[in-house]
Scaffold this motif. Sequence first.
Motif, PDB file in Angstrom:
ATOM      1  N   ILE A  81      -0.696  39.200  57.334  1.00  0.00           N
ATOM      2  CA  ILE A  81       0.343  40.229  56.663  1.00  0.00           C
ATOM      3  C   ILE A  81       1.524  39.681  56.896  1.00  0.00           C
ATOM      4  CG2 ILE A  81       1.001  42.607  56.678  1.00  0.00           C
ATOM      5  CD1 ILE A  81      -1.662  42.130  55.375  1.00  0.00           C
ATOM      6  N   LYS A  82       2.374  39.788  55.717  1.00  0.00           N
ATOM      7  CA  LYS A  82       3.941  39.457  56.210  1.00  0.00           C
ATOM      8  C   LYS A  82       4.979  40.749  55.852  1.00  0.00           C
ATOM      9  CE  LYS A  82       3.092  35.145  56.952  1.00  0.00           C
ATOM     10  NZ  LYS A  82       3.215  34.741  58.280  1.00  0.00           N
ATOM     11  N   ARG A  83       4.342  41.789  55.340  1.00  0.00           N
ATOM     12  CA  ARG A  83       5.241  42.857  54.895  1.00  0.00           C
ATOM     13  C   ARG A  83       4.319  44.134  55.017  1.00  0.00           C
ATOM     14  NH1 ARG A  83       9.472  43.267  50.192  1.00  0.00           N
ATOM     15  NH2 ARG A  83      10.779  44.941  51.059  1.00  0.00           N
ATOM     16  N   VAL A  84       4.866  45.100  55.457  1.00  0.00           N
ATOM     17  CA  VAL A  84       4.187  46.479  55.603  1.00  0.00           C
ATOM     18  C   VAL A  84       5.060  47.627  54.940  1.00  0.00           C
ATOM     19  CG1 VAL A  84       3.488  48.302  57.024  1.00  0.00           C
ATOM     20  CG2 VAL A  84       2.791  45.883  57.654  1.00  0.00           C
ATOM     21  N   VAL A 104       6.252  40.030  60.684  1.00  0.00           N
ATOM     22  CA  VAL A 104       5.912  40.995  59.911  1.00  0.00           C
ATOM     23  C   VAL A 104       7.136  42.155  59.502  1.00  0.00           C
ATOM     24  CG1 VAL A 104       4.432  42.845  59.142  1.00  0.00           C
ATOM     25  CG2 VAL A 104       3.498  41.096  60.450  1.00  0.00           C
ATOM     26  N   ASN A 106       8.871  45.261  58.342  1.00  0.00           N
ATOM     27  CA  ASN A 106       8.565  46.639  57.989  1.00  0.00           C
ATOM     28  C   ASN A 106       9.532  47.305  57.070  1.00  0.00           C
ATOM     29  OD1 ASN A 106       6.405  46.796  59.637  1.00  0.00           O
ATOM     30  ND2 ASN A 106       7.598  47.795  61.478  1.00  0.00           N
ATOM     31  N   THR A 107       8.959  47.925  55.946  1.00  0.00           N
ATOM     32  CA  THR A 107      10.022  48.445  54.794  1.00  0.00           C
ATOM     33  C   THR A 107       9.533  49.960  54.761  1.00  0.00           C
ATOM     34  OG1 THR A 107      10.201  46.320  53.680  1.00  0.00           O
ATOM     35  CG2 THR A 107      10.505  48.055  52.425  1.00  0.00           C
ATOM     36  N   ILE A 150       7.727  47.418  46.007  1.00  0.00           N
ATOM     37  CA  ILE A 150       6.365  46.999  46.288  1.00  0.00           C
ATOM     38  C   ILE A 150       6.153  46.077  44.994  1.00  0.00           C
ATOM     39  CG2 ILE A 150       3.917  47.177  46.333  1.00  0.00           C
ATOM     40  CD1 ILE A 150       4.538  49.960  47.680  1.00  0.00           C
ATOM     41  N   HIS A 153       8.206  42.842  45.239  1.00  0.00           N
ATOM     42  CA  HIS A 153       7.676  41.775  46.486  1.00  0.00           C
ATOM     43  C   HIS A 153       6.272  41.122  45.602  1.00  0.00           C
ATOM     44  CE1 HIS A 153       5.967  40.813  50.381  1.00  0.00           C
ATOM     45  NE2 HIS A 153       4.863  40.703  49.666  1.00  0.00           N
ATOM     46  N   ASP A 160       2.984  35.897  50.256  1.00  0.00           N
ATOM     47  CA  ASP A 160       3.150  36.942  51.335  1.00  0.00           C
ATOM     48  C   ASP A 160       2.260  38.028  51.349  1.00  0.00           C
ATOM     49  OD1 ASP A 160       5.168  35.079  52.449  1.00  0.00           O
ATOM     50  OD2 ASP A 160       6.916  36.553  52.053  1.00  0.00           O
ATOM     51  N   PHE A 162       0.594  41.366  51.944  1.00  0.00           N
ATOM     52  CA  PHE A 162       1.400  42.968  52.211  1.00  0.00           C
ATOM     53  C   PHE A 162       0.371  43.974  52.242  1.00  0.00           C
ATOM     54  CE2 PHE A 162       0.933  43.000  47.584  1.00  0.00           C
ATOM     55  CZ  PHE A 162       0.912  44.176  47.418  1.00  0.00           C
TER      56      PHE A 162
END
Length: 277
Positions: A81-84, A104, A106-107, A150, A153, A160, A162
């Motif tokens: 996971i590269k982005r949450v 990672v 965080n957004t 999202i 992304h 990446d 997510f």
Amino acid sequence: MADTAALLKLAETEVAQEIPKEQYVPVLTSPPFVFVDGTFNTRDLGLVPGSPLRAGFAFRSGALFRLTDNGRAVLEGKLGIKRVFDLRSPEERGVAPDPELEGVENTWIESSRPDSTPDLDRFIPSEGAEGYREMYLEVIDVYRESWKAILEHVRDRPNDPFLVHCTAGRDRTGVLAGMLLALAGASREAITLDYLLSRIGTEPVRLMLLQFAVAGTKATSQEQPGFYNLVSLRTSSWNAFVDGVQEEYGGFEQFVAGKLGFSKEDMAKIKTNLTKP
């Protein structure tokens, strides 16, 4: 992967009824579910039976604040996971902030306005279908900026993986998952199955979530009329919401184009990145 018919049957278990551990554990440790220690209801949207999404890219789960070291390792390593994306309210985040994970991003984007407190009276008729229609139509409107981020992304960072979560990983996260699946061309049956799978995915924390729902709705008790319809996941409720999206916006794709401002070129790239490596 479990048989689709068997998954659906188990997912249709009423929330007032306990699912025995010997029935749900094998499901939660097999695709499309992923065991991530310290959270729950985690799955790969690309492995849901009938899903056109590519595996290993889009994940969904419940809250992450209780992640163990092993859970962190799974997210950072095994799943990559590269982005949450966190869909929770400021109050939810304040009580239980997301952990910092190595590598990672965080957004969190604050919603346009606070979620309304569900009116249990609206969930009494038709097993709650009309109440769900109203509640989810509010969700799809209130969280527009999160949906936009999202989808950006997906458009811009196809390499990446997510993860999207809220508190239970079933309602706000379920609306987003349904949108992604619809954009990818999934059948209504596949989208509905993913929605219903949260019934199994939340079983380990079922009692906690019931208490959370009592507090959130200010219900006098779990026996208050409309309460069990609100906390249940049913095909009729999801269908009422989808029909509402069609009537209000012309469907998910038209919502994304018209309300979120994505061009035809954007849409084509989003669809390609959701479905092809």
